[in-house]
Design a protein around this motif. Structure first.
Motif, PDB file in Angstrom:
ATOM      1  N   LYS A 131       0.838  -1.206   0.000  1.00 58.20           N
ATOM      2  CA  LYS A 131       0.000   0.000   0.000  1.00 58.20           C
ATOM      3  C   LYS A 131       0.871   1.253   0.000  1.00 58.20           C
ATOM      4  O   LYS A 131       0.586   2.215  -0.706  1.00 58.20           O
ATOM      5  N   TRP A 132       1.937   1.230   0.785  1.00 57.65           N
ATOM      6  CA  TRP A 132       2.861   2.360   0.826  1.00 57.65           C
ATOM      7  C   TRP A 132       3.511   2.556  -0.542  1.00 57.65           C
ATOM      8  O   TRP A 132       3.570   3.670  -1.066  1.00 57.65           O
TER       9      TRP A 132
ATOM     10  N   GLU B 292       1.081   4.187  -2.949  1.00 57.31           N
ATOM     11  CA  GLU B 292       0.925   5.631  -2.717  1.00 57.31           C
ATOM     12  C   GLU B 292       2.149   6.383  -3.229  1.00 57.31           C
ATOM     13  O   GLU B 292       2.028   7.450  -3.823  1.00 57.31           O
TER      14      GLU B 292
ATOM     15  N   LYS C  30       1.901   6.725  -6.941  1.00 58.14           N
ATOM     16  CA  LYS C  30       0.937   7.767  -7.310  1.00 58.14           C
ATOM     17  C   LYS C  30       1.581   9.143  -7.207  1.00 58.14           C
ATOM     18  O   LYS C  30       1.388   9.993  -8.076  1.00 58.14           O
TER      19      LYS C  30
ATOM     20  N   GLU D 158      -1.123  15.262  -0.261  1.00 57.20           N
ATOM     21  CA  GLU D 158      -2.000  14.084  -0.192  1.00 57.20           C
ATOM     22  C   GLU D 158      -1.213  12.846   0.237  1.00 57.20           C
ATOM     23  O   GLU D 158      -1.693  12.029   1.031  1.00 57.20           O
ATOM     24  N   TYR D 159       0.002  12.729  -0.269  1.00 59.60           N
ATOM     25  CA  TYR D 159       0.865  11.607   0.110  1.00 59.60           C
ATOM     26  C   TYR D 159       1.185  11.670   1.612  1.00 59.60           C
ATOM     27  O   TYR D 159       1.066  10.674   2.326  1.00 59.60           O
TER      28      TYR D 159
ATOM     29  N   TRP E  29      -1.752  10.701   3.677  1.00 62.48           N
ATOM     30  CA  TRP E  29      -1.897   9.241   3.713  1.00 62.48           C
ATOM     31  C   TRP E  29      -0.928   8.658   4.745  1.00 62.48           C
ATOM     32  O   TRP E  29      -1.311   7.855   5.588  1.00 62.48           O
ATOM     33  N   ARG E  30       0.347   9.069   4.695  1.00 66.78           N
ATOM     34  CA  ARG E  30       1.360   8.524   5.615  1.00 66.78           C
ATOM     35  C   ARG E  30       1.043   8.843   7.066  1.00 66.78           C
ATOM     36  O   ARG E  30       1.185   7.994   7.940  1.00 66.78           O
TER      37      ARG E  30
ATOM     38  N   TYR F  99      -2.219   6.953   8.299  1.00 64.05           N
ATOM     39  CA  TYR F  99      -2.248   5.501   8.130  1.00 64.05           C
ATOM     40  C   TYR F  99      -2.311   4.845   9.509  1.00 64.05           C
ATOM     41  O   TYR F  99      -1.623   5.293  10.411  1.00 64.05           O
TER      42      TYR F  99
ATOM     43  N   GLU G 274      -6.694   4.115   5.276  1.00 63.03           N
ATOM     44  CA  GLU G 274      -6.981   2.878   4.530  1.00 63.03           C
ATOM     45  C   GLU G 274      -8.318   2.285   4.952  1.00 63.03           C
ATOM     46  O   GLU G 274      -9.077   1.803   4.114  1.00 63.03           O
TER      47      GLU G 274
END
Length: 168
Positions: free
Chosen positions: A119-120, A123, A126, A136-137, A140-141, A144, A148
């Motif tokens: 998943k990492w 991302e 992307k 956005e990255y 997500w980090r 997390y 997810e």
């Protein structure tokens, strides 16, 4: 891994009993095993001088016992060493590049870690492809695994709504 778990890990690796290790660092014979059990279970935390003595008897660096400080290079290295012990992380080389790998023989640990790292990686791809922004990255980090879990709920809602639309 907490310091007590590391003491336990190295003690077993060296084939020592709690009583032996406790006596080796200077605890009285009567209470040596009890004191070591307290440190291994986390009910007590050893001070720096005791950590150094334990490390000497166990023939490891005090940093190998202590909770790693990932803000230092040495602390980060000991974190990676702990991940090797706990999660089967291994180091190798592919095409002249140093890489970290998961040990497939670890079963569920491997599967769980593989899924999270995949998943990492997705991302990161992307971000590299310009599909998401650095913000956005980072979001997500830093959120997390909650992000997810929300994505999974959103996907299930979409599938549910699509099925419902077909029924109507």
């Amino acid at each position: 891994m907490a310091i007590g778990e590391r003491i336990h890990f190295f003690r077993l690796m060296r084939g020592m009993t709690q009583k032996y290790l406790g006596q080796a660092v200077g605890f009285p014979e009567k209470s040596a095993d009890v004191r070591l059990a307290q440190y291994e279970t986390g009910t007590r935390t050893p001070k720096a001088d005791l950590t150094a003595a334990l490390a000497q008897v166990l023939d490891v660096s005090p940093q190998a016992l202590d909770v790693p400080d990932i803000d230092t290079d040495i602390g980060l290295m000991h974190t990676l060493f702990a991940l090797e012990d706990i999660r089967g992380l291994t180091i190798g080389e592919i095409d002249g590049e140093i890489c970290l790998r998961l040990d497939r023989s670890r079963g569920l640990t491997y599967s769980s870690m593989f899924e999270m790292l995949l998943k990492w990686a997705n991302e990161a791809k992307k971000l590299e492809a310009g599909e998401i922004t650095k913000e956005e990255y980072d979001h997500w980090r830093y959120t997390y695994p909650e992000v997810e879990a929300q994505r999974t709920r959103d996907e299930l809602d979409t599938v549910r709504k699509a099925k419902q639309a077909k029924v109507e």
